[in-house]
Design a protein around this motif. Structure first.
Motif, PDB file in Angstrom:
ATOM      1  N   UNK A   1       0.830  -1.207   0.000  1.00  0.00           N
ATOM      2  CA  UNK A   1       0.000   0.000   0.000  1.00  0.00           C
ATOM      3  C   UNK A   1       0.865   1.258   0.000  1.00  0.00           C
ATOM      4  N   UNK A   2       2.068   1.186   0.584  1.00  0.00           N
ATOM      5  CA  UNK A   2       2.941   2.366   0.524  1.00  0.00           C
ATOM      6  C   UNK A   2       3.345   2.619  -0.931  1.00  0.00           C
ATOM      7  N   UNK A   3       3.726   1.549  -1.630  1.00  0.00           N
ATOM      8  CA  UNK A   3       4.171   1.741  -3.024  1.00  0.00           C
ATOM      9  C   UNK A   3       3.010   2.203  -3.902  1.00  0.00           C
ATOM     10  N   UNK A   4       1.828   1.565  -3.680  1.00  0.00           N
ATOM     11  CA  UNK A   4       0.669   1.904  -4.516  1.00  0.00           C
ATOM     12  C   UNK A   4       0.233   3.356  -4.341  1.00  0.00           C
ATOM     13  N   UNK A   5       0.277   3.815  -3.080  1.00  0.00           N
ATOM     14  CA  UNK A   5      -0.265   5.151  -2.850  1.00  0.00           C
ATOM     15  C   UNK A   5       0.774   6.231  -3.101  1.00  0.00           C
ATOM     16  N   UNK A   6       2.001   5.804  -3.393  1.00  0.00           N
ATOM     17  CA  UNK A   6       3.051   6.780  -3.625  1.00  0.00           C
ATOM     18  C   UNK A   6       3.078   7.175  -5.104  1.00  0.00           C
ATOM     19  N   UNK A   7       2.409   8.285  -5.416  1.00  0.00           N
ATOM     20  CA  UNK A   7       2.336   8.653  -6.833  1.00  0.00           C
ATOM     21  C   UNK A   7       3.520   9.527  -7.253  1.00  0.00           C
ATOM     22  N   UNK A   8       4.381   9.836  -6.268  1.00  0.00           N
ATOM     23  CA  UNK A   8       5.553  10.649  -6.595  1.00  0.00           C
ATOM     24  C   UNK A   8       6.498   9.841  -7.472  1.00  0.00           C
ATOM     25  N   UNK A   9       7.215  10.515  -8.303  1.00  0.00           N
ATOM     26  CA  UNK A   9       8.202   9.821  -9.125  1.00  0.00           C
ATOM     27  C   UNK A   9       9.309   9.321  -8.199  1.00  0.00           C
ATOM     28  N   UNK A  10       9.717   8.040  -8.343  1.00  0.00           N
ATOM     29  CA  UNK A  10      10.737   7.537  -7.428  1.00  0.00           C
ATOM     30  C   UNK A  10      12.053   8.299  -7.582  1.00  0.00           C
ATOM     31  N   UNK A  11      12.856   8.272  -6.514  1.00  0.00           N
ATOM     32  CA  UNK A  11      14.171   8.944  -6.585  1.00  0.00           C
ATOM     33  C   UNK A  11      14.917   8.412  -7.783  1.00  0.00           C
ATOM     34  N   UNK A  12      15.636   9.275  -8.413  1.00  0.00           N
ATOM     35  CA  UNK A  12      16.406   8.791  -9.544  1.00  0.00           C
ATOM     36  C   UNK A  12      17.881   8.862  -9.240  1.00  0.00           C
ATOM     37  N   UNK A  13      18.397   7.737  -8.722  1.00  0.00           N
ATOM     38  CA  UNK A  13      19.832   7.683  -8.460  1.00  0.00           C
ATOM     39  C   UNK A  13      20.450   6.746  -9.479  1.00  0.00           C
ATOM     40  N   UNK A  14      21.732   6.961  -9.742  1.00  0.00           N
ATOM     41  CA  UNK A  14      22.411   6.007 -10.618  1.00  0.00           C
ATOM     42  C   UNK A  14      22.744   4.789  -9.767  1.00  0.00           C
ATOM     43  N   UNK A  15      22.193   3.654 -10.181  1.00  0.00           N
ATOM     44  CA  UNK A  15      22.417   2.442  -9.388  1.00  0.00           C
ATOM     45  C   UNK A  15      23.556   1.639  -9.999  1.00  0.00           C
ATOM     46  N   UNK A  16      24.518   1.298  -9.158  1.00  0.00           N
ATOM     47  CA  UNK A  16      25.610   0.449  -9.626  1.00  0.00           C
ATOM     48  C   UNK A  16      25.063  -0.976  -9.665  1.00  0.00           C
TER      49      UNK A  16
END
Ligand code: ADP
Length: 370
Positions: free
Chosen positions: A197-212
């Motif tokens: 439910x946290x992921x579903x209700x989170x309409x914000x764009x996820x952080x955009x980090x460069x992932x190694x």
């Protein structure tokens, strides 16, 4: 002779008039039908200018055909996500747009290319449905939250009693172990429901980090080895194949959870001694994370439903291996938040492949070492 000529002309004129009237009334009927449609329709030219729209589209999108005809749609709908969706060119999935004119209103927009580079923009008022959806999400989140505390207390006391010398008579120990196991299971379900439910209700764009990706997947592989040893005496063989020059833009913790979920499923549904292949590479121009196993496989008829909440092919196997039936729903939502798609292919008794296909815009190239 002239009479014949005039008669032919008159006949021609009448036919013309009749055709014209028929055409007009067909057009009028078409206009009436499109106006009666609850969804809005806009026709966009090849360069995304408004060619025509229905009254409902005018109302929902705040357009005015008389004044806005031939204007670029991006001049009128300036929302950055909409502009990205329009230029992205991938229109399989609809797109949700919060109306900028009315904060309460939520629209679902879908673009359908047709004819020569023209586009049909369909918009639907989803406000009511969205409200129900928010209520459902809140309800699940609240119930899970409320259940967490009493369950922690029950689990804590059970653990204390089991650990206390002589507190539990020998003949009851078996029941206590079962109670403890079930509380752990319930706790896991509640944690997964809360995560979902946290992921579903989170309409914000996820952080955009460069992932190694190399180090992330190495640690996912290590966790997997731990899980594999815990479940079975004989370990699975877990192979890792990473394109080291290819990194990904995204929210590291969310993606770690999605990848780990897929890898742990591969282990849980692959019998002793089986093999798991984790890979991260380009497929065409899209980066793909995939997990292939030589496990029990899944019948074709189940595949489309796997990512539904609590959908399991084999309940008892899922339960035995500590499953909650929520893992793939969590994965799917994390991927949606990264504009990625979950692809599943499987053959019963042979094995399965779960792939997360990311858009090429998320690629980050690692510079080659000097
Ligand atoms: P669960 O917690 O039950 O594993 P998931 O949402 O992770 O829930 O997966 C849903 C169902 O999909 C599982 O119950 C299982 O039947 C099936 N499944 C998932 N991954 C695999 C796999 N690698 N091989 C075979 N079946 C799988």
């Amino acid at each position: 002779m002239w009479e014949d000529v005039f008669n032919a002309l008159l006949q021609y004129e009448r036919n013309n008039q009749r055709n014209q009237t028929q055409l007009n009334s067909a057009l009028e009927r078409f206009n009436l039908a499109t106006s009666a449609m609850p969804d809005g329709l806009v026709i966009l030219s090849a360069s995304n200018e408004i060619e025509w729209c229905t009254p409902n589209a005018e109302r929902q999108l705040g357009l005015n055909l008389t004044t806005d005809k031939s204007l670029p749609i991006v001049n009128l709908i300036r929302e950055s996500h909409f502009i990205a969706y329009l230029y992205n060119g991938e229109y399989d999935e609809p797109f949700k747009l919060k109306s900028w004119r009315n904060a309460e209103m939520i629209l679902e927009i879908k673009l359908v290319p047709f004819a020569n580079n023209l586009k049909l923009l369909l918009c639907r008022d989803m406000t009511q449905l969205e409200k129900v959806e928010v209520m459902r999400r809140d309800f699940i989140a609240n119930v899970s939250h409320e259940l967490r505390t009493p369950l922690t207390v029950v689990g804590g006391f059970l653990e204390t009693l089991t650990d206390m010398e002589g507190a539990v008579p020998e003949n009851l120990k078996h029941y206590f172990a079962m109670m403890e196991e079930q509380t752990i299971r319930m706790r896991r379900i509640i944690e997964d429901l809360l995560t979902l439910s946290t992921i579903e209700s989170n309409s914000e764009i996820p952080d955009n980090n460069v992932i190694d990706m190399h180090s992330l997947l190495k640690s996912v592989q290590n966790d997997a080895l731990g899980l594999s040893q815990g479940l079975n005496k004989t370990k699975h063989k877990i192979h890792l194949n990473v394109d080291a020059a290819l990194n990904l833009n995204g929210a590291q913790e969310e993606l770690r959870s999605a990848f780990s979920n897929l890898v742990s499923n591969a282990i849980r549904y692959t019998p002793n001694g089986g093999e798991i292949f984790i890979s991260w590479a380009l497929r065409g121009d899209q980066p793909v994370f995939s997990v292939r196993d030589t496990g029990i496989g899944i019948e074709q008829k189940h595949i489309d439903r796997l990512a539904e909440r609590f959908y399991r092919v084999d309940r008892s196997r899922s339960r035995e291996t500590g499953g909650t039936g929520l893992g793939l729903s969590i994965v799917k939502h994390i991927l949606i938040r990264h504009q990625a798609k979950l692809e599943i292919s499987s053959e019963l008794g042979v094995g399965s492949t779960f792939s997360a296909v990311f858009p090429k815009a998320r690629i980050v190239r690692k510079p080659a070492p000097l």
